[in-house]
Design an enzyme around this catalytic site. Structure first.
Site, PDB file in Angstrom:
ATOM      1  N   ASN A  42       0.848  -1.193   0.000  1.00  0.00           N
ATOM      2  CA  ASN A  42       0.000   0.000   0.000  1.00  0.00           C
ATOM      3  C   ASN A  42       0.883   1.243   0.000  1.00  0.00           C
ATOM      4  O   ASN A  42       1.956   1.263   0.602  1.00  0.00           O
ATOM      5  CB  ASN A  42      -1.002   0.003   1.155  1.00  0.00           C
ATOM      6  CG  ASN A  42      -0.373  -0.140   2.527  1.00  0.00           C
ATOM      7  OD1 ASN A  42       0.659  -0.785   2.683  1.00  0.00           O
ATOM      8  ND2 ASN A  42      -0.999   0.450   3.528  1.00  0.00           N
ATOM      9  N   ILE A  43       0.407   2.251  -0.714  1.00  0.00           N
ATOM     10  CA  ILE A  43       1.164   3.496  -0.875  1.00  0.00           C
ATOM     11  C   ILE A  43       0.243   4.653  -0.505  1.00  0.00           C
ATOM     12  O   ILE A  43      -0.706   4.947  -1.249  1.00  0.00           O
ATOM     13  CB  ILE A  43       1.660   3.637  -2.334  1.00  0.00           C
ATOM     14  CG1 ILE A  43       2.492   2.409  -2.740  1.00  0.00           C
ATOM     15  CG2 ILE A  43       2.473   4.921  -2.487  1.00  0.00           C
ATOM     16  CD1 ILE A  43       2.788   2.318  -4.231  1.00  0.00           C
ATOM     17  N   GLU A  44       0.483   5.241   0.639  1.00  0.00           N
ATOM     18  CA  GLU A  44      -0.403   6.314   1.120  1.00  0.00           C
ATOM     19  C   GLU A  44       0.070   7.683   0.645  1.00  0.00           C
ATOM     20  O   GLU A  44       1.132   7.813   0.036  1.00  0.00           O
ATOM     21  CB  GLU A  44      -0.498   6.244   2.655  1.00  0.00           C
ATOM     22  CG  GLU A  44      -1.107   4.919   3.089  1.00  0.00           C
ATOM     23  CD  GLU A  44      -1.428   4.840   4.567  1.00  0.00           C
ATOM     24  OE1 GLU A  44      -0.928   5.668   5.367  1.00  0.00           O
ATOM     25  OE2 GLU A  44      -2.184   3.918   4.926  1.00  0.00           O
ATOM     26  N   CYS A  53      -4.020   0.708  -2.641  1.00  0.00           N
ATOM     27  CA  CYS A  53      -3.904  -0.523  -1.864  1.00  0.00           C
ATOM     28  C   CYS A  53      -2.814  -1.440  -2.452  1.00  0.00           C
ATOM     29  O   CYS A  53      -2.492  -1.360  -3.635  1.00  0.00           O
ATOM     30  CB  CYS A  53      -5.218  -1.295  -1.900  1.00  0.00           C
ATOM     31  SG  CYS A  53      -6.532  -0.550  -0.959  1.00  0.00           S
ATOM     32  N   GLU A  55      -2.977  -4.593  -3.151  1.00  0.00           N
ATOM     33  CA  GLU A  55      -3.485  -5.477  -4.207  1.00  0.00           C
ATOM     34  C   GLU A  55      -3.486  -4.765  -5.555  1.00  0.00           C
ATOM     35  O   GLU A  55      -3.081  -5.309  -6.579  1.00  0.00           O
ATOM     36  CB  GLU A  55      -4.919  -5.933  -3.896  1.00  0.00           C
ATOM     37  CG  GLU A  55      -5.066  -6.730  -2.615  1.00  0.00           C
ATOM     38  CD  GLU A  55      -5.361  -5.866  -1.389  1.00  0.00           C
ATOM     39  OE1 GLU A  55      -4.779  -4.764  -1.278  1.00  0.00           O
ATOM     40  OE2 GLU A  55      -6.177  -6.291  -0.554  1.00  0.00           O
ATOM     41  N   CYS A  90     -10.231  -4.759  -0.006  1.00  0.00           N
ATOM     42  CA  CYS A  90     -11.332  -3.785   0.031  1.00  0.00           C
ATOM     43  C   CYS A  90     -12.199  -3.957  -1.213  1.00  0.00           C
ATOM     44  O   CYS A  90     -11.826  -4.651  -2.170  1.00  0.00           O
ATOM     45  CB  CYS A  90     -10.784  -2.360   0.126  1.00  0.00           C
ATOM     46  SG  CYS A  90     -10.205  -1.699  -1.445  1.00  0.00           S
ATOM     47  N   CYS A  93     -10.581  -3.018  -4.612  1.00  0.00           N
ATOM     48  CA  CYS A  93      -9.630  -4.025  -5.098  1.00  0.00           C
ATOM     49  C   CYS A  93     -10.364  -5.244  -5.643  1.00  0.00           C
ATOM     50  O   CYS A  93      -9.946  -5.833  -6.638  1.00  0.00           O
ATOM     51  CB  CYS A  93      -8.653  -4.414  -3.989  1.00  0.00           C
ATOM     52  SG  CYS A  93      -7.472  -3.095  -3.622  1.00  0.00           S
TER      53      CYS A  93
END
Ligand code: THU
Length: 147
Positions: A42-44, A53, A55, A90, A93
């Site tokens: 995940n890359i915020e 996310c 995935e 989620c 995804c």
């Protein structure tokens, strides 16, 4: 590739999780039909909504390299530290999976470790999903190309 091997790759990918805002670290490992593994984390983002996310990172890496067919994905996620819970993909995804995978065949491995995991088919996590097959332009085509 065995489920355990894919989980190991997801655990490795989780180490790269960029999640300074939630502190929730997710890793994924996606197995293509040809047997290649695409990992993701995940890359915020400081603006929050651009967050991606794990995935989807894995899927987008593969698709951006011309790979459209997949067998299974392993997902591991939990707050920072040891993985202590099952992190299910989620809804967004699941919908991305629906775009590229056969819901009857595609396996989603939700894991805490290489020994503690559950396996689902996409159809069970996204029932009656809407996909490319619903659009007339895709009729009679089982390829990801326009008619
Ligand atoms: N996250 C994922 O990477 N995959 C999921 O399926 C659920 C949520 C990430 C997004 C965000 O960076 C953090 O987990 C908390 O929601």
């Amino acid at each position: 590739m065995e489920e355990q091997d894919l989980i190991r790759e997801a655990l490795q990918a989780r180490k790269y999780s960029y999640s300074p805002y939630s502190g929730y670290q997710v890793g994924a490992a996606l197995l293509s039909a040809e047997g290649k593994v695409y990992t993701g984390c995940n890359i915020e983002n400081a603006a929050y909504s651009p967050t991606n996310c794990a995935e989807r990172t894995a899927f987008f890496k593969a698709v951006s390299e011309g790979v459209y067919k997949f067998k299974k994905i392993a997902v591991v996620g939990s707050p920072k530290g040891e993985v202590n819970q099952f992190a299910f993909p989620c809804g967004v995804c699941r919908q991305v999976m629906m775009e590229f995978c056969d819901p009857q065949d595609f396996e989603i491995i939700v894991a805490k470790s290489t020994t503690e995991y559950k396996v689902f088919y996409l159809k069970d996590l996204l029932t009656e999903g809407f996909g490319p097959g619903n659009l007339a332009r895709w009729e009679n085509s089982n390829e990801n190309t326009l008619l």
